[in-house]
Design an enzyme around this catalytic site. Structure first.
Site, PDB file in Angstrom:
ATOM      1  N   HIS A 155       0.893  -1.328   0.029  1.00  0.00           N
ATOM      2  CA  HIS A 155       0.010  -0.003   0.132  1.00  0.00           C
ATOM      3  C   HIS A 155       0.813   1.451  -0.044  1.00  0.00           C
ATOM      4  CE1 HIS A 155      -3.450  -2.784   1.329  1.00  0.00           C
ATOM      5  NE2 HIS A 155      -2.301  -3.008   2.059  1.00  0.00           N
ATOM      6  N   SER A 276      14.898  21.188 -17.433  1.00  0.00           N
ATOM      7  CA  SER A 276      13.859  22.061 -17.647  1.00  0.00           C
ATOM      8  C   SER A 276      14.211  23.348 -17.863  1.00  0.00           C
ATOM      9  CB  SER A 276      12.944  22.488 -15.920  1.00  0.00           C
ATOM     10  OG  SER A 276      12.181  23.843 -16.188  1.00  0.00           O
ATOM     11  N   LYS A 282      16.202  21.552 -12.236  1.00  0.00           N
ATOM     12  CA  LYS A 282      15.473  20.190 -12.511  1.00  0.00           C
ATOM     13  C   LYS A 282      16.351  19.162 -13.053  1.00  0.00           C
ATOM     14  CE  LYS A 282      11.240  19.920 -12.462  1.00  0.00           C
ATOM     15  NZ  LYS A 282      10.264  18.947 -11.851  1.00  0.00           N
ATOM     16  N   GLU A 289       9.529   8.129 -17.691  1.00  0.00           N
ATOM     17  CA  GLU A 289       8.217   8.366 -17.859  1.00  0.00           C
ATOM     18  C   GLU A 289       7.678   8.069 -19.060  1.00  0.00           C
ATOM     19  OE1 GLU A 289       7.613  12.486 -15.049  1.00  0.00           O
ATOM     20  OE2 GLU A 289       9.135  12.524 -16.658  1.00  0.00           O
TER      21      GLU A 289
END
Ligand code: ARG
Length: 464
Positions: A155, A276, A282, A289
């Site tokens: 979980h 970025s 970043k 992804e």
């Protein structure tokens, strides 16, 4: 004129013509189509339909066409509809009337079924090769992580301590099954359909077994209608590829989490990270992804083919031409994702100190405290309750179980003695779980050894 134009009195409408054509995507089957035609011609020669001279004229012509296509000397034509008729037409233009004999006792329906099967067995072998590379990378990570303790989650809540090796070897098992699934699917792909013709076979005395042997197939299909109507082997591969993407996507998700500042379990190599355009600090995990994102299209392709096939009456229907864009896209996507993912994973570094520190939080050794009480004679359900109370006390006092002193422990059970600290240390939590398949160093070492053997003994078929 169309190769099938005899009974027509006018040309196909230009839009209908383009709409009907599949050459833009099925041209990638050229190599297999030519190999299939060559075997078919040899067989026609063997049974006396083509003379030796006619057969050489055709097979040499096909060979030249193959070279010309590879050297990009050939421009395919929408008018010839698909790869099968394009090549047949080019052959006829090249060698004249003898070329018109090639399509004796054959239909595009069995021809396309053959081509897809030949294409697939080659591509599937390549995917297996890529999967075995990834499995090797996972083994390397595991090999250096058998004592790298980290928290295991259920979980997404801290559950019990495990090791990096134990965790990553779970993925080894998934990719191993993916490999075995594809190996198994190859058995059903590698069956030769030519001879089914349009649907009802032929009156010519074809030697189907000869064609199968020429093309390195294990056997021939058993029913001519099934040979040209079914695409379950395509659907099966699209399902297998979907499962691979699902596994990759789950690991991507974890990699993304591990690379957050909050987790900081891992650090992507700069070579596989992006920045970025506005935020100078970043470092984004775009590759992971994107692999996760591309899973969607592979699932979509599976749904597309399942839906295309669901109501088709036997035998061939033109709907089936739509199987190819979906299949090709799934193959391309998986072949694109696997190597880049593999390199990215191999270049990632793990912050074992952070993993260890995190494993010490969240009471991951609470089950072991309960087990300790069980060993001292308390029934597990009671031990669970006592431990729950101790955990609740620790939360209130903002301490870990290891930081409780013995006097405090003994308020909950006088059976608790000084050996508790050793018993609930993270190292002992792991290494006492010596059950086969468990996280202990020796269990995982055993698993790694067996897995190395699996990779070593994996014989990937070569259909090139
Ligand atoms: N381009 C077709 C396909 O991919 C080949 C088979 C065509 N057969 C036919 N009877 N129209 O399905």
């Amino acid at each position: 004129m169309k190769l099938w134009g005899g009974r027509f009195s006018k040309d196909t409408d230009i839009w209908a013509n383009d709409f009907n054509s599949s050459i833009s995507f099925d041209k990638r089957l050229f190599k297999h189509d030519i190999a299939g035609s060559t075997a078919h011609a040899r067989m026609l020669n063997k049974i006396g339909i083509l003379s030796d001279d006619e057969c050489s004229l055709i097979t040499n012509g096909l060979l030249e066409i193959l070279t010309d296509i590879k050297e990009k000397k050939i421009k395919f034509n929408n008018d010839a509809e698909d790869i099968h008729m394009n090549i047949e037409k080019i052959l006829i233009d090249k060698i004249g009337d003898t070329g018109k004999k090639l399509h004796t006792a054959r239909s595009r329906n069995d021809q396309v079924a053959l081509d897809i099967r030949m294409y697939l067995r080659e591509e599937v072998s390549m995917v297996i090769q890529l999967l075995s590379g990834l499995c090797g990378t996972i083994l390397n990570i595991a090999d250096s992580g058998t004592s790298a303790i980290m928290p295991g989650f259920t979980h997404m809540q801290p559950a019990q301590p495990i090791t990096l090796a134990h965790h990553i070897m779970a993925y080894f098992e998934m990719f191993r099954r993916d490999t075995e699934r594809l190996m198994d699917a190859l058995k059903r792909i590698n069956i030769m359909p030519l001879g089914a013709c349009a649907l009802a076979g032929t009156g010519f005395p074809l030697d189907r077994q000869f064609v199968a042997e020429e093309l390195n197939f294990n056997s021939i299909t058993a029913n001519s209608i099934d040979s040209v109507s079914d695409r379950d082997f395509v659907i099966e591969i699209c399902a297998d590829l979907s499962i691979i993407m699902m596994h990759l996507s789950r690991l991507c998700e974890e990699i993304i989490l591990w690379n957050t500042v909050q987790f900081a379990f891992a650090e992507q190599d700069d070579a596989y990270s992006t920045g970025s355009s506005i935020m100078p600090q970043k470092k984004n995990p775009d590759i992971a992804e994107l692999v996760r994102g591309k899973t969607g299209r592979v699932y979509g392709n599976l749904m597309a083919i399942l839906t295309i096939m669901k109501s088709l009456p036997l035998a061939y229907n033109k709907d089936m031409q739509e199987d190819k864009p979906a299949l090709f896209d799934s193959i391309d996507t998986v072949k694109l994702c696997l190597p880049v993912f593999d390199s990215m994973l191999g270049a990632m570094s793990f912050n074992k100190d952070n993993m260890y520190a995190s494993a010490g939080e969240g009471f991951t050794n609470a089950t072991d405290l309960a087990d300790y009480l069980v060993i001292k004679g308390i029934p597990f359900r009671t031990a669970h309750e006592i431990t729950g109370k101790i955990v609740s006390y620790c939360i209130g006092s903002e301490i870990t179980l290891d930081a409780m002193n013995l006097n405090e422990y003994r308020k909950y059970s006088t059976l608790i003695e000084n050996d508790i600290y050793e018993f609930i240390s993270l190292e002992s939590c792991i290494n006492k779980r010596n059950v086969a398949g468990g996280p202990s160093e020796s269990s995982v070492r055993q698993h790694i050894k067996e897995s190395e053997n699996f990779l070593k003994n994996l014989t990937i078929p070569d259909y090139e």
